[in-house]
Design a protein around this motif. Sequence first.
Motif, PDB file in Angstrom:
ATOM      1  N   SER A   1       0.805  -1.194  -0.184  1.00 36.07           N
ATOM      2  CA  SER A   1      -0.074  -0.112   0.107  1.00 36.07           C
ATOM      3  C   SER A   1       0.877   1.281  -0.002  1.00 36.07           C
ATOM      4  O   SER A   1       2.178   1.292   0.277  1.00 36.07           O
ATOM      5  CB  SER A   1      -0.810   0.310   1.204  1.00 36.07           C
ATOM      6  N   GLY A   2       0.307   2.357  -0.324  1.00 39.93           N
ATOM      7  CA  GLY A   2       1.068   3.847  -0.276  1.00 39.93           C
ATOM      8  C   GLY A   2       1.409   3.853   0.990  1.00 39.93           C
ATOM      9  O   GLY A   2       2.650   4.478   1.402  1.00 39.93           O
ATOM     10  N   ARG A   3       0.523   3.778   2.132  1.00 37.13           N
ATOM     11  CA  ARG A   3       0.994   3.752   3.492  1.00 37.13           C
ATOM     12  C   ARG A   3       2.400   2.836   3.975  1.00 37.13           C
ATOM     13  O   ARG A   3       3.366   3.406   4.499  1.00 37.13           O
ATOM     14  CB  ARG A   3      -0.269   3.250   4.575  1.00 37.13           C
TER      15      ARG A   3
ATOM     16  N   GLN B   1       4.605   1.778   1.669  1.00 40.40           N
ATOM     17  CA  GLN B   1       5.802   2.560   1.025  1.00 40.40           C
ATOM     18  C   GLN B   1       6.105   3.812   1.835  1.00 40.40           C
ATOM     19  O   GLN B   1       7.324   4.148   1.837  1.00 40.40           O
ATOM     20  CB  GLN B   1       5.448   2.777  -0.274  1.00 40.40           C
ATOM     21  N   GLU B   2       5.382   4.721   2.168  1.00 43.34           N
ATOM     22  CA  GLU B   2       5.600   5.896   2.833  1.00 43.34           C
ATOM     23  C   GLU B   2       6.456   5.631   4.066  1.00 43.34           C
ATOM     24  O   GLU B   2       7.573   6.298   4.503  1.00 43.34           O
ATOM     25  CB  GLU B   2       4.317   6.725   3.249  1.00 43.34           C
TER      26      GLU B   2
ATOM     27  N   ARG C   1      10.115   3.967   3.444  1.00 41.93           N
ATOM     28  CA  ARG C   1      10.926   4.956   3.008  1.00 41.93           C
ATOM     29  C   ARG C   1      11.176   5.881   4.076  1.00 41.93           C
ATOM     30  O   ARG C   1      12.456   6.343   4.294  1.00 41.93           O
ATOM     31  CB  ARG C   1      10.107   5.885   1.853  1.00 41.93           C
TER      32      ARG C   1
END
Lengths: 250, 250, 250, 250, 250, 250
Positions: free
Chosen positions: F95-97, F99-100, F103
Motif C-alpha cells: 500500500s501507499g502507507r 511505502q511511505e 521510505r
Amino acid sequence: MNTSTNPCINTPRHDGRTVDALRTVRITRHYTMHAEGSVLVEFGNTRVLCTASVEEKVPPHKRGSGEGWVTAEYGMLPRATHRRSDREAARGKQSGRTQEIQRLIGRSLRAVFDLKRLGERTLQIDCDVIQADGGTRTAAITGAWVAAHDAVTRLLQDGKLAASPITGAVAAVSVGIVGGRPVLDLDYAEDAACDTDMNVVMTGTGHFIELQGTAEGAAFSRSELDALLALAEQGIGQLLSLQQQALQQP
Amino acid sequence: MNTSTNPCINTPRHDGRTVDALRTVRITRHYTMHAEGSVLVEFGNTRVLCTASVEEKVPPHKRGSGEGWVTAEYGMLPRATHRRSDREAARGKQSGRTQEIQRLIGRSLRAVFDLKRLGERTLQIDCDVIQADGGTRTAAITGAWVAAHDAVTRLLQDGKLAASPITGAVAAVSVGIVGGRPVLDLDYAEDAACDTDMNVVMTGTGHFIELQGTAEGAAFSRSELDALLALAEQGIGQLLSLQQQALQQP
Amino acid sequence: MNTSTNPCINTPRHDGRTVDALRTVRITRHYTMHAEGSVLVEFGNTRVLCTASVEEKVPPHKRGSGEGWVTAEYGMLPRATHRRSDREAARGKQSGRTQEIQRLIGRSLRAVFDLKRLGERTLQIDCDVIQADGGTRTAAITGAWVAAHDAVTRLLQDGKLAASPITGAVAAVSVGIVGGRPVLDLDYAEDAACDTDMNVVMTGTGHFIELQGTAEGAAFSRSELDALLALAEQGIGQLLSLQQQALQQP
Amino acid sequence: MNTSTNPCINTPRHDGRTVDALRTVRITRHYTMHAEGSVLVEFGNTRVLCTASVEEKVPPHKRGSGEGWVTAEYGMLPRATHRRSDREAARGKQSGRTQEIQRLIGRSLRAVFDLKRLGERTLQIDCDVIQADGGTRTAAITGAWVAAHDAVTRLLQDGKLAASPITGAVAAVSVGIVGGRPVLDLDYAEDAACDTDMNVVMTGTGHFIELQGTAEGAAFSRSELDALLALAEQGIGQLLSLQQQALQQP
Amino acid sequence: MNTSTNPCINTPRHDGRTVDALRTVRITRHYTMHAEGSVLVEFGNTRVLCTASVEEKVPPHKRGSGEGWVTAEYGMLPRATHRRSDREAARGKQSGRTQEIQRLIGRSLRAVFDLKRLGERTLQIDCDVIQADGGTRTAAITGAWVAAHDAVTRLLQDGKLAASPITGAVAAVSVGIVGGRPVLDLDYAEDAACDTDMNVVMTGTGHFIELQGTAEGAAFSRSELDALLALAEQGIGQLLSLQQQALQQP
Amino acid sequence: MNTSTNPCINTPRHDGRTVDALRTVRITRHYTMHAEGSVLVEFGNTRVLCTASVEEKVPPHKRGSGEGWVTAEYGMLPRATHRRSDREAARGKQSGRTQEIQRLIGRSLRAVFDLKRLGERTLQIDCDVIQADGGTRTAAITGAWVAAHDAVTRLLQDGKLAASPITGAVAAVSVGIVGGRPVLDLDYAEDAACDTDMNVVMTGTGHFIELQGTAEGAAFSRSELDALLALAEQGIGQLLSLQQQALQQP
C-alpha cells in the motif's frame, strides 16, 4: 473401511472399467514440429501436449556450476474444461494449483536426471492441457518423460552429449477412493465424487518419487492407503511399458 | 515497383506454391469435447485451436442493454514457435502483440454479429496456437467464425435463440511483398523476409472489415497495395468456400 | 455505396469543414525544456506533447549490433477525455489500445530511420495526450517525427553523429466514412459516429508505411476504400508541408 | 546555526532571487476543455496541469454515508525531468514517491472540504507534471485547490449543490536550507543541493495542514526550523493572494 | 534399503535426538491480543504465529449456501531464514512454495470442520513464520488448529454458534530419510540433507488427511515408506496430546 | 487554542498516562537467531520485530561507488490490527502507507550512517509489526537503530569493518492533539480520535531528521506546533536513553 470386503468390488465403474483398469492410454510422439521433443499423451479423454525444449543456458542458481537444469511449466487452455476457466495470461498470474502442478512435474523429471551429465543447459518442459477429463498432472508427467527422452536423443545425435543424463524412467497415475472403494486412474466424474485422491509418481525400478494424497471428504485409513498404493504400483507398471513401446516407434 | 512487369512472377515460391496460392487449409470441427464450438484450423503447418464458449452473462458495459457480446482471447503455446517463447501466464502479462491480435479477432467476429439478436449472453472465442508457421491471426479469424457458427447452432437447437444472430461470414488472409512480388498467405519464412505484410479481413459479400498493412522494410506504393488487395480478395473467396464445406459435415 | 454520387458531398461537416479539410494544425517546437526534441502538436482540439529523448544505450536485442533503436510510448492524461478514464499507472497496466498505438508510432518512425547510422543509442519517443478530440495517434506520429528531427539535429550539432539517420519524413492522418461519405481527419464526434475508420501513415515520397482500416459499423467496399485513400494522400501532403514549415523556425 | 547572523543572507540565489522570494507564479484556469476544473500552475519552470473531475459516485468506504470524497492522483510525464524517467504505466506500478505525493495532495484538499456538504459524489483531482524544476508537489496543491474551486462552482451553477463544500483556501510551498541559509521555494538545483527540505501546507487562516521536513544532509536545529516556518508562512500568504486573483478572472 | 537393519539406528542425530523424537514443542495461546485465536507454536527453533480471524462474510463460491469457509494464508518474515529472502509483498507475488503451503493448511483445517455448522462466516487462518528451522508447514497446521479452536470457543461464548463446527483434531509432522535412516520431525539441517521428505497430516482418530512425500535425492521404497508412516503416526499422537494440554490452560 | 490554559491538562489520559508520558517501552535484543541484528521493540501494546541483515552487495545506483547502502522494508502481519487487513503479498502490492513508512525508516537510519565507511555492502532493515496499537513507525525507527547497531558490531567483530559507520543515534516518537491538548506517544485509540498527528525523528544530539505533521481534523496553529515539538523532544530524550541501556546488555 476394509476395502477387501467391499461387496461392490466387482461392479464396473461408470464408464465400464474395473477398479484396477487404466483408461485407454495413447502416446503420440513428434506431435508438433518445432520442439526437440513433442508428445501428445492421452489418458482417455484427457489430452496433454508435452514439449521438451533445449536451451543452451541455465537459470542463475546453476550458472558456472557445470550442471544443467530440468524445469516444467503447466497450463490449461481456457476451454479444456467443462466450463470455461479464465485465461491465466489475461488474469496476470498463475493460480496456486498451476504452480503446484508445474513444480511437481519439474521435481519428478529431475529425479531421473543426472544434471551434471546434462551439462550447462536447460531442458524446459511445457505441459499444456488441450482437453481435461481428470488426471492431467499424471498424464503430463508420463508424457513429459517421453518428450524429454526424445530431446535427449536429439542432443546425443547432434553430438552435444556424450552419454544420456537420463538415469531411469518415470510415470505417474492417480488413485482414489470413490464410492467407498479404491480405484485406479480417476476421470473427472470420479475425481469430483471421490473422498480421497492420491497422485503417485514412480520410477522404472518401482520406487516412489512423489506421493500426494488428499482426503477431500473423509480421512483415509492406513489399510485404504495400502490398497491405493497397490493399485498405483500396478497402473504405473503398465504406463512404463507403454512409454517404452512408444519410444520403439521411429 | 510495378508488380505487373515483375519477371519472376511465375517462379514458384520456396515451398512450390504460385504467388496466388493458399497453403493447404483444413478445418476440423468438434476438435475438443467441452466447448459449444471447437475447431482446429490449419493453414499449412500453422495450427490454431478455436473454441467458442457460451456464457450466460455479459460484461459490465452491456448489462441491462438487452444486447450480447462477442469477444476473443489469443494465446500461443510456448513451443508453438521455432524458438520457445516465454509463457505469458508465467510472465504475468500478455504482450502488446497478443492484445493487438485478440482485439482484431473480436472486432472481426462482431462485424457479422447482431448483438441484439444474441441476447444478454457472451460468446467467448479462444484462439490458441498449437503450432505456428505464419498467418496465425488470419487462420484464427477463419476458424473462429466456424466455431462461433457451431456454438450458435447449439443455441438454436437448445431453443435459447429464435433466430441466428450471425449476419454473414468472415474470413481472413495475409498478403505481402516478398522478394519484390506480391504473394498470398505468407508462411513464417516469407513473413520474416517480406517488405510489406498485410492482413485482410473480409465478409462473405466481399466487403472489408479490417485492413492492416505494415511496411516492415521499404514503404509500399499504391499500385503494390492494389495488387495485394486483389490477391487477398481471391484468397478469402476460397476460404469462405472451405468454411461452408466444413459446415456441411455433420 | 457509391461515394461519388452522394448528394450531400458538399454539405459542410458539423464543424463547418468540407469533407477534404484538415482541422487547424499547429506544431510548436521547444515546448518543454529538458527533452532533446519537444513538440506540441495540435489537430484542432487534440493536443499531444511529443518528446524525443536520446539515451546512450540500446535494448538487449540490439546490444553489440552497431545499430540503434527508435521506440515510442503513448499515454493519455486521465482527464484528456470527455469522461475521466482511469490512470494506467494506478491500474498497473497499459490497455491494449495504448499498446497498439505506441507500437504503431514506433514502427512508423523506424520506417524512416537508418538504425545503423544512428549508432548504438536509443531515440525514445513519448507521446502524451494533453487533450483528446479524435485523431490522437495520427497527431502523435506527425508531431513525433518533428521531435525526432530536433533530437537528431542536436546529436549532429554535438558531433555525436556524422550524418543524419533520418531517411525521409513521415506523417499520418485519419479518414473515415461518416454519414455515408468519406471525410478527412475525424474529430471525436465524427469518430464516434463513423462506420469505418482508417489511419494512414505515409512517407514524404508518397508511399505507405501503415494502413489500418476498421469497419466499426458496416463493412466497406473497394470503391469506398479508394475514396478514403485519396483523401488521406491529400491530407498527408499538407501535413508534410506543415512539418517542413515548423522545422524552418529557429 | 543561527540563521539571523548568516553573513550571506543578502547574497542573491543562483537565479537572482532573494532568500524570501517565490519564483514567478502563474495560474491559468480553463487550460483544457473537458474537466470541470482545469488549471495550469507554474512555479518558475515547474509546470503542473491540475484537473478536477466530478464523478457521481463514491468509493466503497463512503457508500451510503451521505458524504462525498476528494482524492488525488499525481503523475510525471517521462521527460518532464532532466533525464527521462520510466513511465509508471509501462513499469506497471506507481513509485513510493508518487504515492506519497498523491496521498499528500488528497489530504491537503480534504482538509478544506466539508464532505457532507459535497454529497455522495467524488472530486477526483489529477496533477500531472508537464515540466519539473523542483516543488512539483507544492505547485500541485496550490493549483489543485483552484481547479477544485472551479469544479465546485460548476456544481453550484448546475444546481447540484446548494452551498459550497469548500471551507477555506489551501496553498503550499517548499522551504529548505541551502548553503547554510533558509530559502523559500527551492528550484531543482537548490533542492538537489540542500541539507533540509520542508514542504508546508497551510490554510487561508494561517494554520498548518501538513508539515513534512526531511534532513537530506545534516540534521536541522530548532532555530533553523523556526526560520523555515517563517519563510513558508510568508510565501504561502502570497500564493493565497495569487489564487484569489486567478479566481477573479472570468 | 531395509531400515530395520540399519546399523546406525541408535546413533543420536546431530542435535542429540533419537530417530523417533520430536523437537521440544511449545504451544502458547493468546500470543497477540486482537485475533479471536492467536497461537505461537514452536517446534524447536521453528516459531510460527498462527492467528484465526472470524469474518462475518464468505467468499463468492459460498454466498447464499448457508455454509461457511475456512481458509489459510502463509508467510515468512524476510529474515526468518538463515539468509534473508525477498519480501513477497515487495516482489508483488507469492511464491509457488507459499501458495502450496497455504493451500495445504486450508485443506487440512477444512477436513475437521463442518462448514454448515459454521454458518455463513469465514475463519481466516494466518500462519506467519517468525523464525524458521525446518517443519514450518507442519508446525503451522498443528498451531492453526489450536487457534481455530480458540476462535470457535469465542463464537460459542458469544452465542453466535449453537454447536461447535469442529469435528475432530488435526496435527502434522514431517518425516524423512536422512543419512539412510527414517527420522521424525526434521530440522533445517536434516531437511537440507535428506533424500526423502514427507509431510503427514492426520486426524485425532488416526486417519490421514494429507500425505506429501518427495524424493529429493534417491527414490524411496515401499518399506521405507512404511517406516516413515509409522514414525509420523507416533509423532502426531504426541502432538495431538500437546494440543489438548494447551487447550486445558485458561 | 492555547494549550497552556487548557483546564484538562492534568486530567489523566484514557490509559492513565499524563500528557507527557511514554507508554512502557521494552527493547529486546537477539529476539530471533538468524539476523545479524534482531530486536523486538514494544511501545505499550505495539510490538515490532526489527531485523538488520548484512548483504555483501549494493543496489545498482551504488555499484562501484565505494559506498554502501542502508534501506528498510516495513510490513504488518494481517491480524496485527483490530480488524484483519489484507495480506499485501496476496494482494500483490504494498500500500501507499507501507511505502511511505518504509521510505521514512530508511531515510532516518541513513541520516546517522556514513555510507563510505560502511563499504560496498547493504544493511537491510526489516520492520514487521506483530501487534499494532498506534505508533508502529516510530517504534520501528527506534528499534531498527538498535538492530542496525548490533549488525555493525558484528561486522566490526568479524574484522569486516575497521571503524563504525554509525555517526549517532536516532529515535522517533509520535505526538498529537487529542481532545484539544497535545499529548506524547499516542496509542491507537488516541490516534483515531486526534485532530493532529505528528511523527518526529531526532538524533542523539537533539536535531531533527524528519518532521511529519498532518491535521486529520482541524488545522493546527503555530503555538500548538511548538507544544508538540517540546513533547517530542522530551520523549525522544527518554527513548535515546533506553536504547543505550539496551545496548549495555550482553
